[in-house]
Design a protein around this motif. Structure first.
Motif: not given
Length: 328
Positions: A117-137
Motif C-alpha cells: 500500500k506504500l508503493q505510490p509513496l515509495i515511487d514518489w520518493l524514487k522520483g517517479e510519482p508516475y512512470w512518465h514523471m521521471w523526466f521532470v524529476y
C-alpha cells in the motif's frame, strides 16, 4: 517579438511534445495484450522509435536558452524563478498522480502495487510519482546544477567545452546501460545534451546540404531503430535516450532545426509543453482504462490515432487552464 531563430526552436519544442505523446501511446501497443496482433505491434514500435528524439531535444532546448543567461551571477534569483516555474507545478502534479495511483490501487486496477500500500509513496520518493514523471524529476537535479554547468561553460574555450560535451555523452551512455542513478543525480547522464543545445545554438549549421544530410541520417537511424526493435521485441536495448544511435539522431535533428526558416509562430503552444507532458499521460491512462474495461484492446490502426488526437486536445485545454492557475 520572437526572432527567427526562436521561432525555429518554438517549432521544435512543439514537435517534440507531440512526439512525446505519440511515444507514450506507442508504449501501450507493445505489451503482452497485443502479442498476437502483428500490425498493432508494428505501429506501436514504429511510433515509439520515430519519436525517440523528443526527450533529448527537450533537454537541448533547455540548455540552448538557459546557459547563455550566465545564471551563476545571480543564483538566488535563478533558483527562485525556477521554483515558481518548475517546482510548484511538479509538486502539484506529483500529488495528483500519487492520488491517482492510490485510486487505481483501491479499485483493484493497479494489481502490481496491490501487495504494498506504500508503493505510490515509495515511487514518489524514487522520483517517479508516475512512470512518465521521471523526466521532470531529472530536470530538478539538472536545474540545481545549472549554475555550476554555466560556470564551466564560461570558463572554458569552445574546443574544451566540446570535448567536455563528448565526454559527458560517453559517461551518460555507459551509465545508461550499467546503473540506475537516484533521481537527484540522474541529470548527470543528460548533461551532454544540455550543453550540446547551447553549443549548437551558438554554432548553427550554415551549410544547406549538411542540414539536409543531418535530417536524412536521423530519419534513417530512427526507422532503423523501429525495424530492429520490432524484430527483437526489445525496447530496453534500443530505445534509451543515451543509446549512441539516439544521441546521433537527436543531435542531428536539433542541428537541423537550429537554422531552418519558418513563418510559423508556435510559441503559444510551445510554452505549454511542460503541462502537456505531465497531463497527457494521465489522460491517456484514463482513456485506456475505460476503453479496455468497456470494449477491450482495440487495434492500433484506428485506436492510436483517435486516442492520440483526443489526448492532445484534452491536454491542450487543461494546459491552458494550468497556465492561468500558475500565472505563467
Amino acid at each position: 517579438m520572437i526572432n527567427q531563430r526562436e521561432k525555429n526552436y518554438d517549432l521544435l519544442r512543439s514537435v517534440c511534445i507531440v512526439m512525446v505523446v505519440l511515444l507514450h501511446w506507442g508504449c501501450f501497443f507493445c505489451g503482452q495484450n497485443y502479442a498476437s496482433d502483428k500490425l498493432s505491434l508494428i505501429i506501436g514500435y514504429g511510433s515509439q522509435s520515430i519519436s525517440r528524439f523528443a526527450v533529448p531535444c527537450f533537454i537541448m532546448l533547455s540548455g540552448a536558452f538557459i546557459l547563455p543567461k550566465n545564471v551563476e551571477k545571480n543564483i538566488k534569483a535563478f533558483y527562485k524563478k525556477s521554483f515558481l516555474k518548475l517546482g510548484i507545478p511538479i509538486l502539484v502534479f506529483s500529488v495528483l498522480y500519487v492520488a491517482f495511483s492510490y485510486i487505481r490501487l483501491f479499485v483493484g486496477d493497479n494489481k502490481g502495487a496491490a501487495n504494498n500500500k506504500l508503493q505510490p509513496l515509495i515511487d514518489w520518493l524514487k522520483g517517479e510519482p508516475y512512470w512518465h514523471m521521471w523526466f521532470v524529476y531529472m530536470l530538478i537535479g539538472l536545474y540545481i546544477a545549472i549554475p555550476l554547468i554555466s560556470l564551466v561553460r564560461n570558463k572554458t574555450s569552445q574546443k574544451v567545452f566540446l570535448l567536455i560535451i563528448g565526454l559527458c555523452f560517453v559517461i551518460g551512455a555507459v551509465l545508461e546501460y550499467t546503473v540506475k542513478l537516484p533521481w537527484p543525480i540522474q541529470f548527470i547522464q543528460y548533461v551532454g545534451y544540455f550543453m550540446m543545445g547551447d553549443y549548437i545554438k551558438r554554432h548553427p549549421l550554415k551549410n544547406r546540404v549538411l542540414k539536409i544530410v543531418c535530417l536524412i541520417i536521423s530519419i534513417i537511424i530512427l526507422v532503423g531503430v523501429a525495424v530492429v526493435s520490432y524484430h527483437f521485441q526489445d525496447t530496453e536495448t534500443f530505445y534509451p535516450p543515451l543509446a549512441p544511435w539516439i544521441i546521433v539522431a537527436s543531435v542531428m535533428i536539433f542541428a537541423y532545426f537550429s537554422t531552418i526558416k519558418t513563418k510559423i509562430s508556435a510559441s503559444s503552444f510551445a510554452v505549454m509543453s511542460l503541462y502537456i507532458y505531465m497531463i497527457s499521460t494521465g489522460v491517456m491512462e484514463l482513456m485506456n482504462i475505460v476503453v479496455t474495461k468497456k470494449i477491450g484492446y482495440l487495434p492500433a490502426i484506428y485506436y492510436l490515432p483517435v486516442g492520440f488526437i483526443i489526448t492532445m486536445l484534452i491536454s491542450y485545454g487543461l494546459s491552458k487552464l494550468c497556465m492561468k492557475i500558475f500565472k505563467q
